[in-house]
Design an enzyme around this catalytic site. Structure first.
Site, short mmCIF file in Angstrom:
data_model
loop_
_atom_site.label_atom_id
_atom_site.label_comp_id
_atom_site.label_asym_id
_atom_site.label_seq_id
_atom_site.Cartn_x
_atom_site.Cartn_y
_atom_site.Cartn_z
N ASN A 31 31.97 49.54 41.61
CA ASN A 31 30.51 49.58 41.79
C ASN A 31 29.86 50.18 40.55
O ASN A 31 30.56 50.57 39.62
CB ASN A 31 30.16 50.37 43.07
CG ASN A 31 30.65 51.79 42.98
OD1 ASN A 31 30.19 52.58 42.15
ND2 ASN A 31 31.62 52.15 43.82
N LYS B 203 48.42 38.19 37.60
CA LYS B 203 47.08 37.58 37.59
C LYS B 203 47.10 36.35 38.50
O LYS B 203 47.96 35.48 38.34
CB LYS B 203 46.73 37.18 36.15
CG LYS B 203 45.32 36.73 36.00
CD LYS B 203 45.01 36.42 34.55
CE LYS B 203 43.65 35.77 34.46
NZ LYS B 203 43.40 35.21 33.14
#
Ligand code: PMT
Length: 394
Positions: free
Chosen positions: A210, A289
């Site tokens: 955030n 990934k």
């Protein structure tokens, strides 16, 4: 910007090249509302004119023991009375040697000997002079005598050499003085603070976080430290430097932060949870990934532990302070959050104004009601919060 309102500081300038920085120092101290009296040694006058300092300080500059403008003819007594502090910046090796043995052979050294207020010195000298055993011995003597030091810093010196001995920059000296003047209302208390965002990994390179910058939490850490507390700051990833004297512990995920808090909180008197902690973490983050495929990507989430609630529920819990960032109906939601977390105090803020900004306006909500703080810098909000916490924990 007037944290030094009502403070009278006698600034002593001694003869080193850093004397030119004293002009900026006077300007910044005046900007903070301090009343500045300048006293210079005769060598300082070789580097900067008293006229400059007189203009900047709005007060006559004193240089001589035999100053006839002092009404009782005793400038060494008169000038230091009513002062909150004598600050020597820059303080040369010679001047430090002089005050370490209590010599008084000019106006400034005599003022230091005759003072009835605190004395702080900001050394400035060549690195060999600083490292010389005699200077180090003198510095130890000053510390033993209760004289505080600001600096010196390391870096390029006027002589071209690199090393320790540079005077701290004027803005740093001013912020250290602001800290020094804070009342020590949390003296000796152990305070644990969380700050910044958490990061929940999705795979090896991606994650959920955030926009918390950590500014509010770091300001609370600074204010608690300035109030005399021993501060542990448990922080998510930020671009900030921990305030000097504060112990920084890094935490990435909500679980990391929880572990770090539980490690620290046993001996804490106060726990202040400023961090924007993720409420969910990814159930099975991939070690590699994740590749783009035709298949839809589904991510499953787990709830993260509620750190604040866990600490507040502990037997012998520290005094717990929560933060609530709300986008509307701030006070109402924060009231509910305080009760739900079981904590005595919550600081509510409007998320759109508080996140990643330098200014904030907190609403402090406790058993007695609520108090809205006028908008100001996060450090000033933090100082008011610490003041409130201190009044509730007396
Ligand atoms: O970092 P800045 O950019 O300066 O921004 C500051 C800030 C807006 C992040 C800060 O002032 C603030 O409001 N922090 C709380 C953020 C928040 O939304 O908290 P919350 O409503 O999710 O949680 C309430 C309280 O529980 C907070 O004290 C939080 O730290 C704590 N909590 C929340 C979730 C969780 N899993 N564990 C917790 O301890």
């Amino acid at each position: 910007m007037d944290e030094l309102n009502g403070k009278r500081i006698l600034l002593g300038i001694t003869g080193g090249i850093a004397a030119y920085k004293a002009a900026e120092l006077v300007r910044l101290l005046k900007k903070q509302g301090a009343d500045i009296r300048v006293v210079m040694t005769s060598s300082a006058e070789e580097f900067i004119s008293p006229v400059t300092l007189q203009a900047l300080s709005d007060n006559p500059v004193h240089t001589s023991m035999w100053d006839q403008t002092i009404s009782n003819g005793m400038p060494h007594i008169e000038l230091s009375r009513d002062c909150n502090l004598i600050l020597i910046a820059p303080a040369t090796a010679d001047f430090i040697a002089k005050i370490s043995i209590g010599r008084a052979d000019d106006l400034l050294s005599t003022l230091c000997l005759a003072r009835d207020c605190s004395l702080i010195v900001a050394p400035a000298m060549n690195k060999q002079m600083w490292e010389n055993p005699s200077t180090q011995r003198n510095i130890r003597s000053l510390k033993e005598d209760g004289i505080d030091l600001i600096g010196p810093d390391s870096g390029e010196q006027a002589c071209g050499e690199q090393g320790l001995g540079r005077m701290r920059e004027p803005d740093v000296i001013v912020s250290e003085l602001l800290s020094w003047f804070q009342p020590k209302i949390l003296q000796g208390k152990n305070v644990v603070i969380t700050a910044g965002p958490t990061y929940e990994a999705i795979d090896a390179v991606r994650g959920i976080t955030n926009a918390s910058s950590g500014k509010m939490g770091y300001a609370v850490a600074q204010a608690a430290h300035d109030a005399g507390a021993n501060v542990s700051l448990i922080s998510g990833k930020t671009n900030l430097i921990a305030p000097p004297g504060v112990r920084l512990i890094s935490a990435i995920s909500a679980q990391n932060m929880m572990d770090a808090v539980l490690n620290e909180v046993d001996h804490a008197d106060i726990f202040i949870s400023v961090a924007a902690v993720a409420d969910f973490s990814v159930k099975n983050p991939s070690k590699h990934k994740i590749k783009k495929t035709e298949q839809k990507l589904n991510i499953e989430f787990n709830e993260t532990p509620d750190i604040l609630k866990t600490v507040a529920k502990r037997k012998n819990a520290p005094f717990c302070v929560g933060f609530a960032a709300e986008s509307k109906d701030v006070e109402n939601y924060a009231r509910k959050k305080r009760l739900e977390k079981g904590i005595p105090l919550i600081a509510a803020n409007l998320v759109t104004e508080a996140l990643n900004s330098d200014i904030n306006s907190l609403i402090l909500i406790d058993d007695d009601g609520s108090k809205t703080l006028p908008p100001s810098s996060k450090l000033s909000q933090a100082r008011m919060l610490i003041d409130h916490i201190s009044s509730l924990t007396q």
